[in-house]
Design a protein around this motif. Structure first.
Motif, short mmCIF file in Angstrom:
data_model
loop_
_atom_site.label_atom_id
_atom_site.label_comp_id
_atom_site.label_asym_id
_atom_site.label_seq_id
_atom_site.Cartn_x
_atom_site.Cartn_y
_atom_site.Cartn_z
N LYS A 159 10.46 -34.55 2.88
CA LYS A 159 10.79 -35.35 4.06
C LYS A 159 11.21 -34.47 5.24
O LYS A 159 10.89 -34.78 6.39
CB LYS A 159 11.89 -36.35 3.72
CG LYS A 159 11.45 -37.41 2.72
CD LYS A 159 12.59 -38.38 2.40
CE LYS A 159 12.14 -39.43 1.39
NZ LYS A 159 13.23 -40.37 1.04
N LYS A 160 11.95 -33.40 4.97
CA LYS A 160 12.38 -32.51 6.05
C LYS A 160 11.18 -31.84 6.70
O LYS A 160 11.11 -31.70 7.93
CB LYS A 160 13.34 -31.46 5.53
CG LYS A 160 13.93 -30.56 6.63
CD LYS A 160 14.91 -29.56 6.08
CE LYS A 160 15.57 -28.76 7.20
NZ LYS A 160 14.57 -28.06 8.05
N PHE A 161 10.22 -31.42 5.89
CA PHE A 161 9.00 -30.83 6.43
C PHE A 161 8.29 -31.81 7.36
O PHE A 161 7.83 -31.44 8.44
CB PHE A 161 8.07 -30.40 5.30
CG PHE A 161 6.72 -29.92 5.78
CD1 PHE A 161 6.55 -28.65 6.27
CD2 PHE A 161 5.61 -30.78 5.75
CE1 PHE A 161 5.31 -28.22 6.73
CE2 PHE A 161 4.38 -30.35 6.20
CZ PHE A 161 4.23 -29.06 6.69
N VAL A 162 8.20 -33.06 6.95
CA VAL A 162 7.55 -34.08 7.78
C VAL A 162 8.31 -34.25 9.10
O VAL A 162 7.70 -34.28 10.18
CB VAL A 162 7.46 -35.42 7.02
CG1 VAL A 162 6.99 -36.53 7.96
CG2 VAL A 162 6.52 -35.30 5.83
N ARG A 163 9.64 -34.33 9.03
CA ARG A 163 10.42 -34.51 10.25
C ARG A 163 10.24 -33.33 11.20
O ARG A 163 10.17 -33.51 12.43
CB ARG A 163 11.90 -34.68 9.91
CG ARG A 163 12.25 -36.01 9.28
CD ARG A 163 13.75 -36.24 9.29
NE ARG A 163 14.46 -35.24 8.48
CZ ARG A 163 14.75 -35.39 7.21
NH1 ARG A 163 14.38 -36.51 6.57
NH2 ARG A 163 15.41 -34.45 6.54
N ASP A 164 10.13 -32.12 10.66
CA ASP A 164 10.05 -30.92 11.49
C ASP A 164 8.64 -30.61 11.97
O ASP A 164 8.47 -29.99 13.03
CB ASP A 164 10.59 -29.71 10.71
CG ASP A 164 12.07 -29.81 10.40
OD1 ASP A 164 12.75 -30.63 11.06
OD2 ASP A 164 12.53 -29.09 9.49
N SER A 165 7.63 -31.00 11.20
CA SER A 165 6.28 -30.47 11.45
C SER A 165 5.19 -31.51 11.69
O SER A 165 4.10 -31.15 12.13
CB SER A 165 5.86 -29.59 10.26
OG SER A 165 6.80 -28.58 10.00
N SER A 189 -3.48 -30.64 6.70
CA SER A 189 -3.70 -29.22 6.43
C SER A 189 -2.41 -28.42 6.55
O SER A 189 -2.20 -27.43 5.82
CB SER A 189 -4.76 -28.65 7.38
OG SER A 189 -6.03 -29.23 7.14
N LYS A 190 -1.52 -28.82 7.47
CA LYS A 190 -0.20 -28.18 7.55
C LYS A 190 0.53 -28.32 6.21
O LYS A 190 1.13 -27.36 5.72
CB LYS A 190 0.64 -28.84 8.65
CG LYS A 190 0.23 -28.52 10.07
CD LYS A 190 1.22 -29.20 11.03
CE LYS A 190 0.81 -29.04 12.47
NZ LYS A 190 1.77 -29.74 13.39
N GLY A 191 0.48 -29.52 5.67
CA GLY A 191 1.12 -29.74 4.38
C GLY A 191 0.47 -28.93 3.28
O GLY A 191 1.15 -28.37 2.40
#
Length: 426
Positions: free
Chosen positions: A232-238, A86-88
């Protein structure tokens, strides 16, 4: 302990290689097997049973069965995948497949409300079919008004599994004298909580965590999450990548427990066979450290269930002395079936090693404790003879014991009894 840590660090990459050579083909044939203890009971194409020696007839069954397929127990298993995806969704970071998976996970979360840990429709049917085959495979045991003592742990999914099985038996022979019970009185052998074994398991948790980190490297996790997230940056951060992927794999694995989700494929484009093998590698080693006959738990995992094995021996002694047919049925959990199989030494599952790099060549948990896993010990007698024979079925397949026999897969009960008591007294 440090040496064991170093051993684990050094062998994990090798562990992935041996897993591929020993189980990868099995998972390629059916990826659902990688679900391990969430695997639906594999009762398709059961092998024919070896006829008993001439003159012998079955008269007693000694049984312990796991409950059937169920809903997941931990609510976070359903919640975490939805929260993370859901964040994504809110940030426009989901791939098309990610949106499809989120939709399926929301449906699973909604359906699971107030049903955590409960027996599923598939689980009820599993025990109905197993009971029917019990009756068909060994009709002599169930003739007339024989006594059937059925007991369950106090957990509702186990009680319902027992009732589904006994109702089928009663429908096949209304004269059966069946008693059912589920009481704390019997929990000391039905699902014993051994404090020494629990302490050994807790002490081994660092080993499990180190193994997890070596298998699920950031690179491997990034590859998996990139199928569902486009940044990928979103995944690493969130995103907590391991927690997300691990709980998602549990949800995907357990979808086979429900008819409502038949035909929904969440493996394709989400988990490859290599991914599934990695999850299984981690879970198999974790179950071995917790339940196996290994120095990694000071050999307490299997022996924690010595009370159940003694109950098997005592029930057999009573049945043999009675001179009549009967059955003792017990319904519990995979956390009992697996160490019980190790304690008995069925199919070499008492294998002892501290070398996880070769574990899967000798010890494969998914072959022991699917949903509705069961141990059936069938006893045979011959008119005019005191020699009692016994055959053990693991998930309705003939199993071996680490003792000699001149009539395998049948064994002389005197030898089996001695073997069991030796294991108990150790």
């Amino acid at each position: 302990m440090k040496r064991i840590f170093l051993l684990l660090w050094a062998v994990v990459m090798v562990a992935c290689a041996w897993a591929q050579t020993t189980v990868l083909d099995d998972f390629k044939e059916d990826i659902h097997r990688s679900a391990n203890n969430y695997q639906a009971y594999p009762d398709g194409n059961l092998p024919a049973l070896t006829p008993c020696p001439e003159g012998y007839k079955p008269f007693f069954m000694n049984h312990y069965g796991r409950h059937g397929s169920r809903w997941l127990i931990n609510p976070n298993d359903y919640i975490i995948p939805v929260e993370q995806l859901s964040k994504g969704e809110r940030n426009g970071k989901l791939t098309r497949r990610g949106k499809e998976v989120l939709d399926a996970c929301r449906k699973m979360l909604d359906a699971s409300q107030m049903r955590l840990g409960e027996l599923s429709d598939v689980g009820a049917e599993q025990h109905q079919r197993i009971a029917r085959r019990m009756f068909q495979n060994f009709p002599e045991i169930w003739e007339g008004d024989v006594r059937v003592d059925a007991r369950s742990t106090v957990v509702i999914r186990c009680i319902l599994s027992m009732l589904n099985a006994t109702q089928v038996l009663k429908s096949l022979n209304p004269r059966l004298n069946i008693t059912t019970d589920a009481s704390e009185h019997d929990m000391y052998y039905m699902n014993y909580r051994d404090t020494v074994a629990i302490a050994a398991q807790q002490a081994s948790r660092p080993l499990v965590n180190e193994l997890k980190d070596k298998i699920f490297t950031p690179k491997r996790l990034e590859k998996m999450t990139s199928r569902l997230f486009n940044d990928k940056k979103f995944v690493r951060d969130s995103i907590d990548s391991f927690k997300f992927e691990y709980t998602l794999f549990d949800v995907v694995s357990n979808m086979q427990s429900h008819h409502a989700f038949d035909g929904i494929d969440l493996y394709t484009g989400v988990f490859t066979v290599d991914d599934a093998t990695s999850f299984w590698t981690y879970n198999n080693a974790r179950w071995y450290i917790y339940s196996g006959n290994t120095s990694l738990n000071n050999h307490t995992g299997a022996r924690a269930h010595r009370h159940l094995l003694r109950n098997f021996v005592e029930a057999a002694d009573v049945a043999i002395a009675s001179g009549t047919s009967s059955a003792t049925l017990r319904f519990g959990h995979e956390s009992v079936v697996l160490p019980m199989v190790c304690l008995m030494g069925l199919n070499g599952m008492d294998y002892d090693t501290s070398d996880l790099s070769t574990l899967a060549e000798h010890w494969q948990s998914y072959k022991v404790f699917p949903m509705a896993a069961n141990i059936q010990m069938v006893y045979y007698r011959k008119a005019g003879s005191d020699d009692i024979l016994v055959k053990i079925l693991l998930n309705e397949r003939e199993a071996t014991l680490p003792i000699a026999s001149d009539c395998a897969p049948y064994y002389h009960w005197t030898d089996v009894r001695r073997h069991f008591l030796t294991r108990i007294d150790e």
